[in-house]
Scaffold this active site. Structure first.
Site, PDB file in Angstrom:
ATOM      1  N   GLU A  56      18.916   2.599  15.094  1.00  0.00           N
ATOM      2  CA  GLU A  56      17.846   3.016  15.805  1.00  0.00           C
ATOM      3  C   GLU A  56      17.122   2.232  17.387  1.00  0.00           C
ATOM      4  O   GLU A  56      17.508   1.322  17.313  1.00  0.00           O
ATOM      5  CB  GLU A  56      16.227   2.527  15.317  1.00  0.00           C
ATOM      6  CG  GLU A  56      16.155   3.943  13.723  1.00  0.00           C
ATOM      7  CD  GLU A  56      15.088   3.984  13.779  1.00  0.00           C
ATOM      8  OE1 GLU A  56      13.784   4.107  14.879  1.00  0.00           O
ATOM      9  OE2 GLU A  56      14.982   4.093  12.288  1.00  0.00           O
TER      10      GLU A  56
ATOM     11  N   ARG B  94      12.593   0.894   7.029  1.00  0.00           N
ATOM     12  CA  ARG B  94      12.937   0.004   7.708  1.00  0.00           C
ATOM     13  C   ARG B  94      15.352   0.007   8.165  1.00  0.00           C
ATOM     14  O   ARG B  94      15.269  -0.194   6.587  1.00  0.00           O
ATOM     15  CB  ARG B  94      12.714  -1.310   7.972  1.00  0.00           C
ATOM     16  CG  ARG B  94      11.634  -2.015   8.438  1.00  0.00           C
ATOM     17  CD  ARG B  94      11.592  -1.037  10.665  1.00  0.00           C
ATOM     18  NE  ARG B  94      10.331  -1.588  10.732  1.00  0.00           N
ATOM     19  CZ  ARG B  94       9.485  -1.138  10.669  1.00  0.00           C
ATOM     20  NH1 ARG B  94       9.353   0.625   9.705  1.00  0.00           N
ATOM     21  NH2 ARG B  94       7.737  -1.063  11.548  1.00  0.00           N
TER      22      ARG B  94
ATOM     23  N   LYS C 145       0.954  -1.161  -0.387  1.00  0.00           N
ATOM     24  CA  LYS C 145       0.351  -0.060  -0.056  1.00  0.00           C
ATOM     25  C   LYS C 145       1.365   1.596   0.061  1.00  0.00           C
ATOM     26  O   LYS C 145       0.474   2.239  -0.810  1.00  0.00           O
ATOM     27  CB  LYS C 145      -1.375   0.121   1.154  1.00  0.00           C
ATOM     28  CG  LYS C 145      -2.422  -1.024   1.397  1.00  0.00           C
ATOM     29  CD  LYS C 145      -2.926  -1.047   2.523  1.00  0.00           C
ATOM     30  CE  LYS C 145      -3.916  -1.920   2.526  1.00  0.00           C
ATOM     31  NZ  LYS C 145      -5.043  -2.160   3.569  1.00  0.00           N
TER      32      LYS C 145
ATOM     33  N   HIS D  53      12.074   8.755  12.025  1.00  0.00           N
ATOM     34  CA  HIS D  53      11.549   8.210  12.055  1.00  0.00           C
ATOM     35  C   HIS D  53      10.012   8.649  12.528  1.00  0.00           C
ATOM     36  O   HIS D  53       9.179   8.509  13.412  1.00  0.00           O
ATOM     37  CB  HIS D  53      10.742   6.691  12.778  1.00  0.00           C
ATOM     38  CG  HIS D  53      10.673   5.509  12.022  1.00  0.00           C
ATOM     39  ND1 HIS D  53      10.826   4.180  12.619  1.00  0.00           N
ATOM     40  CD2 HIS D  53       9.687   5.174  11.975  1.00  0.00           C
ATOM     41  CE1 HIS D  53      10.661   3.092  12.311  1.00  0.00           C
ATOM     42  NE2 HIS D  53       9.302   3.737  11.848  1.00  0.00           N
TER      43      HIS D  53
ATOM     44  N   CYS E  18       9.608  -1.632   1.568  1.00  0.00           N
ATOM     45  CA  CYS E  18       9.290  -3.303   1.712  1.00  0.00           C
ATOM     46  C   CYS E  18       9.770  -3.396   3.293  1.00  0.00           C
ATOM     47  O   CYS E  18      10.582  -3.171   3.712  1.00  0.00           O
ATOM     48  CB  CYS E  18      10.852  -3.816   0.455  1.00  0.00           C
ATOM     49  SG  CYS E  18      12.664  -4.143   1.017  1.00  0.00           S
ATOM     50  N   PRO E  19       8.951  -4.748   3.799  1.00  0.00           N
ATOM     51  CA  PRO E  19       9.371  -5.237   4.891  1.00  0.00           C
ATOM     52  C   PRO E  19      10.895  -5.489   5.711  1.00  0.00           C
ATOM     53  O   PRO E  19      11.669  -6.198   4.434  1.00  0.00           O
ATOM     54  CB  PRO E  19       8.562  -5.966   5.479  1.00  0.00           C
ATOM     55  CG  PRO E  19       7.575  -6.967   3.948  1.00  0.00           C
ATOM     56  CD  PRO E  19       8.061  -5.611   3.405  1.00  0.00           C
TER      57      PRO E  19
ATOM     58  N   THR F 203      12.147   5.277   4.400  1.00  0.00           N
ATOM     59  CA  THR F 203      11.235   5.316   4.610  1.00  0.00           C
ATOM     60  C   THR F 203      10.747   4.028   5.437  1.00  0.00           C
ATOM     61  O   THR F 203       9.414   3.929   6.057  1.00  0.00           O
ATOM     62  CB  THR F 203      10.082   6.073   4.313  1.00  0.00           C
ATOM     63  OG1 THR F 203       9.236   4.976   3.270  1.00  0.00           O
ATOM     64  CG2 THR F 203      10.729   7.407   3.398  1.00  0.00           C
TER      65      THR F 203
END
Length: 328
Positions: free
Chosen positions: A261, A232, A155, A293, A203-204, A230
């Protein structure tokens, strides 16, 4: 059902409290402390806990939550790579997330990063505040008629594709699981790297995508490419990204996420010395734009996150199907 919220800020309380009266079966207690093995014991007496993307929900934390009787972990975010799903499955703890709170929020921030890093608007702002109206160091490039490469066409990736098309760009897509219903030109990853003027990661983070951007993939990119992440931080090998920046491979880089992070990502550290040499080096480059983030951070997204999180909790409480459950 009693729910303990970890790592909450004032804006979390504002948005969750606004709709909590619609869920009389739920009771919330907020903690500023983030979730970790040390703070998991505070969940004693709570059936569910709620955590964010910067929480430590590894094996030790999950074990502690199990000891306290927690049956449900609510992630008020889309990502869940910080959750040890093997341990939650072992202890029968359900995990639910918010898969689609506002794709446009993240995609719009991705384009904002690309534009800011490209046109140096952050530098121009500082120059003008100091009465320096020269254009030295502010030259950018047109995005019109250039090629955008979207890695990850869920999405958010498709929202970014629509934005890029609005700029008059050709859009290429790469996904390990292409969606034939998407109106996008799918290519191989190598083709995307070689042809794209702007590459945006959506993508994850998985074992397969960890360090997807590395020395080898950077070498396949065009000289003068713009890279935006934007999604991971672990998608990018930061040391090898810095190497590419030093060699002049990138015209601009926009990062809302980065490998280092941790639970301090949403904290005010302006009065302290940066302990990360990697972050200090990234911030030293004039063509790199870094944000904290905040891609999700819009009013619409926070409203959606609050509602879907509480809907997940209410469904669990009522014994209904958890449509947003995360499994191995």
């Amino acid at each position: 059902m009693n729910i303990l919220f970890y790592g909450t800020k004032k804006y979390d309380e504002e948005f969750f409290d606004a709709i909590l009266p619609e869920y009389p079966e739920l009771s919330i207690h907020y903690l500023e402390a983030n979730l970790s093995p040390e703070t998991a014991a505070l969940a004693a007496g709570y059936e569910a806990i709620c955590a964010f993307v910067n929480a430590n929900i590894g094996a030790e934390t999950v074990e502690q939550l199990h000891r306290q009787g927690v049956k449900l972990i609510l992630m008020r975010c889309a990502g869940y790579n910080n959750v040890d799903l093997k341990k939650t499955a072992e202890y029968g703890i359900k995990v639910a997330r918010v898969p689609g709170y506002s794709p446009e929020a993240v995609a719009e921030h991705a384009m904002a990063l690309a534009l800011t890093a490209n046109r140096h608007t952050h530098k121009a702002y500082i120059k003008c505040r100091e009465n320096d109206f020269s254009l030295n160091g502010l030259m950018g490039v047109d995005l019109y008629k250039k090629t955008a490469g979207i890695i990850g066409t869920g999405k958010i990736g498709m929202a970014m594709a629509r934005i890029c098309r609005g700029f008059g760009m050709r859009v290429l897509g790469y996904d390990m699981y292409p969606n034939p219903n998407n109106d996008i030109e799918y290519v191989t990853l190598d083709e995307l790297l070689a042809q794209s003027d702007l590459i945006s990661l959506h993508c994850p983070l998985t074992e397969q995508t960890h360090h997807l951007i590395n020395r080898e993939s950077i070498a396949k990119m065009k000289d003068g490419v713009i890279l935006v992440n934007t999604s991971r931080g672990g998608l990018v090998n930061t040391e090898e990204l810095i190497e590419g920046i030093r060699k002049g491979k990138f015209f601009a880089v926009g990062l809302d996420v980065y490998e280092e992070e941790n639970d301090k990502v949403y904290e005010d550290l302006s009065g302290t010395i940066l302990q990360s040499s990697t972050m200090a080096r990234l911030l030293s480059f004039p063509n790199v734009m870094v944000t904290s983030h905040q891609g999700f951070f819009t009013r619409e997204a926070l409203e959606a996150i609050s509602r879907i999180t509480l809907e997940n909790a209410a469904a669990f409480e009522k014994g209904e199907t958890l449509v947003n459950e995360v499994t191995k």
